[in-house]
Each structure stands twice: as C-alpha cells, then as structure tokens.
Design a protein around this motif. Structure first.
Motif, PDB file in Angstrom:
ATOM      1  N   GLY A   1      -7.393   6.640  32.510  1.00  0.00           N
ATOM      2  CA  GLY A   1      -8.050   7.410  33.440  1.00  0.00           C
ATOM      3  C   GLY A   1      -9.685   7.426  32.833  1.00  0.00           C
ATOM      4  O   GLY A   1     -10.485   8.293  33.758  1.00  0.00           O
ATOM      5  N   SER A   2      -9.881   6.644  31.848  1.00  0.00           N
ATOM      6  CA  SER A   2     -11.572   7.213  31.231  1.00  0.00           C
ATOM      7  C   SER A   2     -12.373   6.312  32.021  1.00  0.00           C
ATOM      8  O   SER A   2     -12.112   5.140  32.085  1.00  0.00           O
ATOM      9  CB  SER A   2     -11.494   6.824  29.733  1.00  0.00           C
ATOM     10  OG  SER A   2     -12.845   6.589  29.251  1.00  0.00           O
ATOM     11  N   VAL A   3     -13.483   6.960  32.686  1.00  0.00           N
ATOM     12  CA  VAL A   3     -14.398   5.976  33.475  1.00  0.00           C
ATOM     13  C   VAL A   3     -14.982   4.978  32.484  1.00  0.00           C
ATOM     14  O   VAL A   3     -15.167   3.905  32.912  1.00  0.00           O
ATOM     15  CB  VAL A   3     -15.343   7.009  33.943  1.00  0.00           C
ATOM     16  CG1 VAL A   3     -16.560   6.189  34.736  1.00  0.00           C
ATOM     17  CG2 VAL A   3     -14.697   7.944  35.105  1.00  0.00           C
ATOM     18  N   GLU A   4     -15.240   5.369  31.438  1.00  0.00           N
ATOM     19  CA  GLU A   4     -15.916   4.491  30.401  1.00  0.00           C
ATOM     20  C   GLU A   4     -15.226   3.174  30.083  1.00  0.00           C
ATOM     21  O   GLU A   4     -15.483   2.060  30.010  1.00  0.00           O
ATOM     22  CB  GLU A   4     -16.392   5.095  29.366  1.00  0.00           C
ATOM     23  CG  GLU A   4     -17.227   4.126  28.040  1.00  0.00           C
ATOM     24  CD  GLU A   4     -18.634   3.569  28.819  1.00  0.00           C
ATOM     25  OE1 GLU A   4     -18.792   2.509  28.105  1.00  0.00           O
ATOM     26  OE2 GLU A   4     -18.901   4.103  29.879  1.00  0.00           O
ATOM     27  N   ARG A   5     -13.693   3.388  29.756  1.00  0.00           N
ATOM     28  CA  ARG A   5     -12.956   2.350  29.451  1.00  0.00           C
ATOM     29  C   ARG A   5     -12.589   1.639  30.588  1.00  0.00           C
ATOM     30  O   ARG A   5     -12.600   0.331  30.473  1.00  0.00           O
ATOM     31  CB  ARG A   5     -11.544   3.015  28.746  1.00  0.00           C
ATOM     32  CG  ARG A   5     -11.681   3.712  27.454  1.00  0.00           C
ATOM     33  CD  ARG A   5     -10.742   4.063  26.824  1.00  0.00           C
ATOM     34  NE  ARG A   5      -9.543   3.070  26.567  1.00  0.00           N
ATOM     35  CZ  ARG A   5      -8.578   3.034  25.769  1.00  0.00           C
ATOM     36  NH1 ARG A   5      -8.119   4.020  25.294  1.00  0.00           N
ATOM     37  NH2 ARG A   5      -7.698   1.879  25.769  1.00  0.00           N
ATOM     38  N   ARG A   6     -12.530   2.167  31.662  1.00  0.00           N
ATOM     39  CA  ARG A   6     -12.397   1.429  33.057  1.00  0.00           C
ATOM     40  C   ARG A   6     -13.844   0.433  33.092  1.00  0.00           C
ATOM     41  O   ARG A   6     -13.416  -0.676  33.429  1.00  0.00           O
ATOM     42  CB  ARG A   6     -12.390   2.101  34.162  1.00  0.00           C
ATOM     43  CG  ARG A   6     -11.898   1.665  35.509  1.00  0.00           C
ATOM     44  CD  ARG A   6     -12.039   2.317  36.706  1.00  0.00           C
ATOM     45  NE  ARG A   6     -12.138   2.045  37.856  1.00  0.00           N
ATOM     46  CZ  ARG A   6     -11.054   1.534  38.813  1.00  0.00           C
ATOM     47  NH1 ARG A   6      -9.686   1.940  38.154  1.00  0.00           N
ATOM     48  NH2 ARG A   6     -10.897   1.009  39.647  1.00  0.00           N
ATOM     49  N   ARG A   7     -14.831   0.840  32.898  1.00  0.00           N
ATOM     50  CA  ARG A   7     -16.017   0.212  32.990  1.00  0.00           C
ATOM     51  C   ARG A   7     -16.023  -1.204  32.013  1.00  0.00           C
ATOM     52  O   ARG A   7     -16.408  -2.129  32.245  1.00  0.00           O
ATOM     53  CB  ARG A   7     -17.217   0.931  32.791  1.00  0.00           C
ATOM     54  CG  ARG A   7     -18.511   0.294  32.865  1.00  0.00           C
ATOM     55  CD  ARG A   7     -19.768   1.203  32.952  1.00  0.00           C
ATOM     56  NE  ARG A   7     -19.745   2.229  33.787  1.00  0.00           N
ATOM     57  CZ  ARG A   7     -19.782   3.779  33.681  1.00  0.00           C
ATOM     58  NH1 ARG A   7     -19.744   4.114  32.304  1.00  0.00           N
ATOM     59  NH2 ARG A   7     -20.005   4.225  34.553  1.00  0.00           N
ATOM     60  N   ILE A   8     -15.611  -0.667  30.859  1.00  0.00           N
ATOM     61  CA  ILE A   8     -15.571  -1.752  29.727  1.00  0.00           C
ATOM     62  C   ILE A   8     -14.666  -2.686  30.103  1.00  0.00           C
ATOM     63  O   ILE A   8     -14.830  -4.099  30.051  1.00  0.00           O
ATOM     64  CB  ILE A   8     -15.177  -1.240  28.468  1.00  0.00           C
ATOM     65  CG1 ILE A   8     -16.191  -0.172  27.968  1.00  0.00           C
ATOM     66  CG2 ILE A   8     -14.773  -2.126  27.306  1.00  0.00           C
ATOM     67  CD1 ILE A   8     -15.870   0.656  26.737  1.00  0.00           C
ATOM     68  N   ALA A   9     -13.266  -2.414  30.638  1.00  0.00           N
ATOM     69  CA  ALA A   9     -12.548  -3.557  31.229  1.00  0.00           C
ATOM     70  C   ALA A   9     -12.910  -4.148  32.195  1.00  0.00           C
ATOM     71  O   ALA A   9     -12.710  -5.420  32.250  1.00  0.00           O
ATOM     72  CB  ALA A   9     -11.180  -2.664  31.667  1.00  0.00           C
ATOM     73  N   MET A  10     -13.648  -3.860  33.373  1.00  0.00           N
ATOM     74  CA  MET A  10     -14.157  -4.371  34.202  1.00  0.00           C
ATOM     75  C   MET A  10     -15.234  -5.371  33.911  1.00  0.00           C
ATOM     76  O   MET A  10     -15.378  -6.622  34.309  1.00  0.00           O
ATOM     77  CB  MET A  10     -14.766  -3.365  35.296  1.00  0.00           C
ATOM     78  CG  MET A  10     -13.843  -2.822  36.281  1.00  0.00           C
ATOM     79  SD  MET A  10     -12.619  -4.047  36.995  1.00  0.00           S
ATOM     80  CE  MET A  10     -13.969  -5.003  38.049  1.00  0.00           C
ATOM     81  N   LEU A  11     -15.998  -4.996  32.909  1.00  0.00           N
ATOM     82  CA  LEU A  11     -17.022  -5.799  32.190  1.00  0.00           C
ATOM     83  C   LEU A  11     -16.333  -7.143  31.506  1.00  0.00           C
ATOM     84  O   LEU A  11     -16.853  -8.302  31.776  1.00  0.00           O
ATOM     85  CB  LEU A  11     -17.966  -5.104  31.312  1.00  0.00           C
ATOM     86  CG  LEU A  11     -19.017  -4.222  32.010  1.00  0.00           C
ATOM     87  CD1 LEU A  11     -19.672  -3.294  30.858  1.00  0.00           C
ATOM     88  CD2 LEU A  11     -20.081  -5.039  32.866  1.00  0.00           C
ATOM     89  N   GLU A  12     -15.242  -6.950  30.898  1.00  0.00           N
ATOM     90  CA  GLU A  12     -14.542  -8.102  30.211  1.00  0.00           C
ATOM     91  C   GLU A  12     -13.914  -8.983  31.254  1.00  0.00           C
ATOM     92  O   GLU A  12     -14.209 -10.166  31.110  1.00  0.00           O
ATOM     93  CB  GLU A  12     -13.727  -7.409  29.121  1.00  0.00           C
ATOM     94  CG  GLU A  12     -14.199  -6.672  28.030  1.00  0.00           C
ATOM     95  CD  GLU A  12     -13.284  -6.215  27.024  1.00  0.00           C
ATOM     96  OE1 GLU A  12     -12.042  -6.124  27.381  1.00  0.00           O
ATOM     97  OE2 GLU A  12     -13.650  -5.822  25.988  1.00  0.00           O
TER      98      GLU A  12
END
Length: 290
Positions: A136-147
């Motif tokens: 549910g972390s916004v930052e971890r979601r962003r990192i996953a999307m970038l990868e």
C-alpha cells in the motif's frame, strides 16, 4: 448473426503475481498490457487469430483487449511457473512510448522474445512487485511501476520485428488448429459483415460442426468473438487516432453508430468518448498504425 456477450471481461487494474499456470476455460479480455515470463514448461495461447507459445526462458508482452485463451498444454501445466503483470493501458499511454513501440504493442499480436531482451527479468522481479503493491506504499508502488516500465520499454526497443517464432503443437488435437484458422479468418475480416458459413469454410468444415468446435476451443461463440475483436479495434482507434466515433464505428465493422455505442457501453462500461478521455488520448493524436 447475433452477437451475445459470452466473453469473460475483467476490469483493468495493476497487479502482479507468480505461480503455476492457471486453467483457462474461456477466452477473456481486459484493457491491460500483460507481461508474462515462464519457466519449466511452455504457455500456449490462442490469441486473436494467432497460435502463440511462450517457452521457458522467454517473455511475452501483449495488449489483452484482444480475446485470448491459455490452451491446455501437452506438458504438465502445473510445472509452468509464470510471472504475470497487468498494467492498465491508460497507464502505459502516459509513458509516452515511441510511436513504433506503441504501434507494436497495440497491433493485435503478442511480442515474444528471450527474457534478456527485457533486461534482467525473472520470477523474482514479479515477486518483488507483488510485495511492493501489497504494502500500500505509494513510493513502493511508484518504484514497481518504474521498473515494469523500464522492462517493457527495453523489450519493445530490442524486438524490432513482429513475427512470432514457428510453433510446434505436438499432441494438440486438430480442433485447436481448426479453431485457430477460424479465429484468423475472423481477425482478418471482422471489419466486414461475415457469416458463420464463411468462417467455417476457412477451416474446411461444415458450419454447424465448425461453430460447435469453435466454442469448445475458445469457450465462447463466434459472434461474441467477432464483437470483441471489433470493440478492441475501436479501442485502438480511439487511443491512437483523431478519427471521430462515427468513423471509428464504420472502420471497426459495426453496422450502425447506435449499435456501436450500445455494444461499447455494454462491454467497456462507458461510452467511446469517455474511454478516450479516461485514457488521456488527444483527439488530435497521430495514427500510430504500422
């Protein structure tokens, strides 16, 4: 010919997981870009009008708005451990992919290549993304999307052609081959009014038997299959051209604009105009077809 909605439709959403290949009894579609990697045993799809195979050590990438079904394999499907990622097409459109890459992605045929074409990609990446999204972390979601974006960009950049490798269907019954011939004919002619008899002729079968066989293999009727092909083409045109909805209705093979609106609303849950706006597509966007 009637066009019942007999396909399984899924709401687009971002998700990832790993595990054994599932049993897929019916063709389905969803407005996502789907990324698969596979180990141990091949995945075999009937995808639009194409028989496609993703072998161990390969990655597959496709726009899942086209009806597709994972076929039973001669190999033990439980051994085909797969990494799956679904990214809504509206998200991918926001990446500003090069025109050639976007055309390839929305072109109605899967991209299949060795894993290394997408960079360092294996099942552990999908496990990591699954964990990132679950927090549910916004930052971890962003990192996953970038990868995920980086892998898709690298794959589209590396794979210049669109031809699939030849597929050996050892142990697969002739019904799949006949259904593939009919699906291929439907894909080539869905812009025009076509009959069940014409589609059956493409597989050299009697129409009644052909329609029974088509439903057995795809899990859906020919009419529903044609309808979804037309809707998928309308989606592509809405996303990549400045054509009016009236022109798109004709280009996609609908007999009337009112029929187009009713069918699109029923299958997509919104009007064509709302779909274009939701996806952030400009009506002055260039036509990115090859």
């Amino acid at each position: 010919m009637s066009y019942p909605a007999a396909l399984v439709l899924h709401t687009p959403e971002l998700w990832c997981l790993t595990g054994p290949a599932p049993t897929m009894r019916q063709a389905h579609c969803h407005d996502d870009i789907e990324l698969n990697v596979v180990t141990d045993a091949p995945l075999r799809y009937l995808f639009g009008g194409t028989l496609a195979e993703i072998r161990p050590g390969e990655v597959g990438l496709f726009w899942a708005a086209m009806p597709h079904r994972l076929l039973d394999s001669p190999a033990d499907m439980s051994r085909a451990h797969v990494g799956w990622a679904h990214v809504p097409v509206r998200t991918v459109l926001g990446w500003s992919l090069p025109d050639a890459g976007l055309a390839r992605l929305l072109g109605g045929r899967p991209v299949v290549a060795p894993m290394e074409a997408a960079g360092v990609l294996d099942l552990s990446a999908f496990d990591r993304w699954t964990e990132d999204l679950a927090t549910g972390s916004v930052e971890r979601r962003r990192i996953a999307m970038l990868e995920i974006q980086a892998h898709i960009r690298r794959l589209l950049h590396s794979v210049r052609g669109t031809d699939l490798p030849s597929v050996e269907w050892d142990g697969t019954d002739d019904g799949v081959r006949h259904a593939a011939l009919m699906a291929r004919y439907a894909m080539a002619h869905f812009h025009d009014p076509i009959t069940a008899a014409e589609v059956a002729t493409a597989a050299h079968l009697h129409p009644n038997y052909a329609m029974t066989l088509f439903r057995r293999v795809t899990g859906t009727t020919l009419g529903a299959y044609l309808t979804q092909c037309r809707v998928a083409e309308a989606q592509r045109l809405l996303l990549t051209t400045n054509a009016t909805t009236a022109a798109i209705a004709v280009e996609a093979g609908f007999g009337s604009q009112s029929g187009f609106y009713a069918t699109f609303n029923r299958l997509c849950g919104m009007s064509p105009g709302a779909y274009r706006r939701r996806s952030g597509s400009s009506q002055s966007a260039p036509d990115r077809r090859n």
